[in-house]
Motif scaffolding. Structure first.
Motif, PDB file in Angstrom:
ATOM      1  N   THR A  61       5.620   4.326  -7.547  1.00  0.00           N
ATOM      2  CA  THR A  61       5.590   3.917  -6.144  1.00  0.00           C
ATOM      3  C   THR A  61       5.641   2.403  -6.034  1.00  0.00           C
ATOM      4  O   THR A  61       6.395   1.844  -5.229  1.00  0.00           O
ATOM      5  CB  THR A  61       4.321   4.457  -5.459  1.00  0.00           C
ATOM      6  N   ILE A  62       4.847   1.722  -6.848  1.00  0.00           N
ATOM      7  CA  ILE A  62       4.857   0.259  -6.835  1.00  0.00           C
ATOM      8  C   ILE A  62       6.219  -0.268  -7.276  1.00  0.00           C
ATOM      9  O   ILE A  62       6.752  -1.224  -6.695  1.00  0.00           O
ATOM     10  CB  ILE A  62       3.726  -0.289  -7.723  1.00  0.00           C
ATOM     11  N   LEU A  65       8.691  -0.001  -4.454  1.00  0.00           N
ATOM     12  CA  LEU A  65       8.413  -0.984  -3.419  1.00  0.00           C
ATOM     13  C   LEU A  65       8.790  -2.394  -3.869  1.00  0.00           C
ATOM     14  O   LEU A  65       9.270  -3.211  -3.061  1.00  0.00           O
ATOM     15  CB  LEU A  65       6.934  -0.934  -3.027  1.00  0.00           C
ATOM     16  N   ASN A 192      -4.627  -0.303  -7.829  1.00  0.00           N
ATOM     17  CA  ASN A 192      -3.952   0.477  -6.797  1.00  0.00           C
ATOM     18  C   ASN A 192      -4.938   1.502  -6.203  1.00  0.00           C
ATOM     19  O   ASN A 192      -5.988   1.767  -6.786  1.00  0.00           O
ATOM     20  CB  ASN A 192      -2.738   1.181  -7.394  1.00  0.00           C
ATOM     21  N   ALA A 257      -4.157  -3.115  -4.089  1.00  0.00           N
ATOM     22  CA  ALA A 257      -2.978  -2.560  -3.430  1.00  0.00           C
ATOM     23  C   ALA A 257      -3.248  -1.125  -3.012  1.00  0.00           C
ATOM     24  O   ALA A 257      -4.062  -0.423  -3.630  1.00  0.00           O
ATOM     25  CB  ALA A 257      -1.765  -2.605  -4.355  1.00  0.00           C
ATOM     26  N   ALA A 259      -0.409   1.383  -2.485  1.00  0.00           N
ATOM     27  CA  ALA A 259       1.049   1.486  -2.504  1.00  0.00           C
ATOM     28  C   ALA A 259       1.569   2.492  -1.494  1.00  0.00           C
ATOM     29  O   ALA A 259       2.631   2.299  -0.906  1.00  0.00           O
ATOM     30  CB  ALA A 259       1.517   1.848  -3.910  1.00  0.00           C
ATOM     31  N   THR A 260       0.837   3.563  -1.271  1.00  0.00           N
ATOM     32  CA  THR A 260       1.297   4.581  -0.327  1.00  0.00           C
ATOM     33  C   THR A 260       1.369   4.046   1.090  1.00  0.00           C
ATOM     34  O   THR A 260       2.086   4.593   1.940  1.00  0.00           O
ATOM     35  CB  THR A 260       0.373   5.811  -0.365  1.00  0.00           C
ATOM     36  N   GLN A 262       2.091   0.739   1.480  1.00  0.00           N
ATOM     37  CA  GLN A 262       2.880  -0.482   1.274  1.00  0.00           C
ATOM     38  C   GLN A 262       2.022  -1.736   1.406  1.00  0.00           C
ATOM     39  O   GLN A 262       2.514  -2.799   1.794  1.00  0.00           O
ATOM     40  CB  GLN A 262       4.072  -0.533   2.231  1.00  0.00           C
ATOM     41  N   ILE A 265       1.953  -5.323  -1.869  1.00  0.00           N
ATOM     42  CA  ILE A 265       3.191  -5.540  -2.621  1.00  0.00           C
ATOM     43  C   ILE A 265       3.625  -7.000  -2.554  1.00  0.00           C
ATOM     44  O   ILE A 265       4.072  -7.580  -3.550  1.00  0.00           O
ATOM     45  CB  ILE A 265       4.308  -4.619  -2.095  1.00  0.00           C
TER      46      ILE A 265
END
Length: 354
Positions: A61-62, A65, A192, A257, A259-260, A262, A265
């Motif tokens: 995911t990261i 992004l 994360n 972070a 990530a889900t 956003q 990032i």
């Protein structure tokens, strides 16, 4: 298609030619060394970023992004996503590419999923060679996402200019954080899923580890009444040191972070830029890349010597004949190995036996 036509299409920037060259190099098909040799003078321009961490930490995911962020800056991106290989079938799901579907169709992005094929260091054996191909093709950034196997995942530090270690609150307690190994290769730490319980504690634990590793808890502490109690907090000192640009020393920042959502990032991208600036200003970039070339030469020598020895039927037959003596204890594995090298000198040199 002839090899000359393939290279011409590669030089013209055709994605189909790139994919074919990557396949030839990854599988070590006939002529792969000649291809790599012709491309070598063009390498060294792309920044190589490694992403590692335990399974389920959100690396894919990261990565996706980061690809979006880099594309927004007008940069082209090559992604190498390494997946584990089944010990039973030899196959791999190659699910990282599926998880990056949102960026896979971008013409400025090339994603290659690779299987580890038994490599224990978190990367496939040909990862660095494929990275060279993408570098020579002209990508501005290379993102190398490892398989996620834990503390054996150290090869990424030998492949990337900057290494990002992605952790989650479930990654382990403070004792696990203080262990040597994969924790020592990171240039940037990312906690994360920072909206989960325990994220702040993990971040503090990592910063504490960084502070203790640098010995800051006792460094520059004035005597007696002049003691600054703030300086006795290694985690705080590490956090403050990471926030200050220093062209001669790098303290890894510990970022948060989600990530889900956003979140975080932009901070990761900014930290990557700061780290690359440090690498250039301190001369570390040239040293790392030279060490990478040294290791590449050593890897090629080891692979060639191994292939020449163990693909020779007379060598294998001779070895089988020595095993009874080793079993009986009248010979040792070391003595047999020394004798094998002595009598196989021409094979090691690449000469044909008569």
């Amino acid at each position: 298609m002839s090899s000359d036509q393939l290279i011409d299409d590669f030089d013209a920037g055709k994605p189909a030619a790139l994919a074919r060259v990557v396949s030839i190099v990854e599988n070590h098909r006939a002529g792969f060394e000649q291809i790599l040799g012709s491309l070598h003078p063009r390498t060294g321009r792309a920044r190589r970023i490694g992403l590692t961490g335990p399974p389920g930490a959100g690396k894919s995911t990261i990565t996706s992004l980061l690809v979006k962020g880099l594309r927004d800056q007008g940069l082209t991106v090559g992604v190498i996503a390494v997946d584990p290989t089944s010990p039973f079938t030899g196959g791999a799901l190659l699910g990282d590419r599926v998880r990056m579907e949102s960026v896979a169709l971008d013409p400025g992005v090339f994603i290659r999923s690779m299987a580890t094929r038994g490599s224990l260091g978190g990367l496939a054996a040909a990862t660095r060679e494929v990275a060279d191909v993408l570098d020579a093709f002209g990508f501005d950034r290379l993102l190398i996402e490892t398989v996620g196997v834990g503390q054996s995942e150290l090869d990424v530090a030998r492949t990337a200019d900057s290494t990002v270690l992605v952790l989650v609150p479930e990654s382990g307690d403070s004792i696990q954080t203080l262990k040597a190994g994969v924790m020592e290769i990171a240039d940037i730490f990312v906690v994360n899923k920072a909206d989960r319980p325990g994220a702040d504690r993990l971040r503090n634990d990592v910063e504490l580890m960084l502070g203790l590793r640098k010995g800051v808890s006792f460094g520059n502490v004035p005597a007696h009444h002049g003691i600054d109690l703030k300086r006795l907090n290694p985690a705080r000192v590490a956090r403050e040191s990471a926030a200050v640009a220093n062209p001669t020393e790098w303290t890894p920042p510990v970022l948060s972070a989600v990530a889900t959502k956003q979140e975080g990032i932009a901070e990761i991208m900014a930290a990557l830029d700061r780290h690359f600036a440090y690498l250039e200003q301190s001369g570390t970039l040239r040293a790392r890349r030279r060490e990478r070339l040294r290791e590449r030469v050593m890897d090629v020598v080891e692979r060639k010597v191994s292939d020449r020895l163990w693909k020779d039927p007379r060598t294998r037959t001779w070895l089988e004949e020595q095993l009874p003596s080793v079993e009986e204890g009248t010979a040792t594995p070391f003595a047999v190995a020394d004798q094998l090298l002595r009598q196989s000198a021409e094979l090691v040199r690449g000469e044909q036996r008569t």
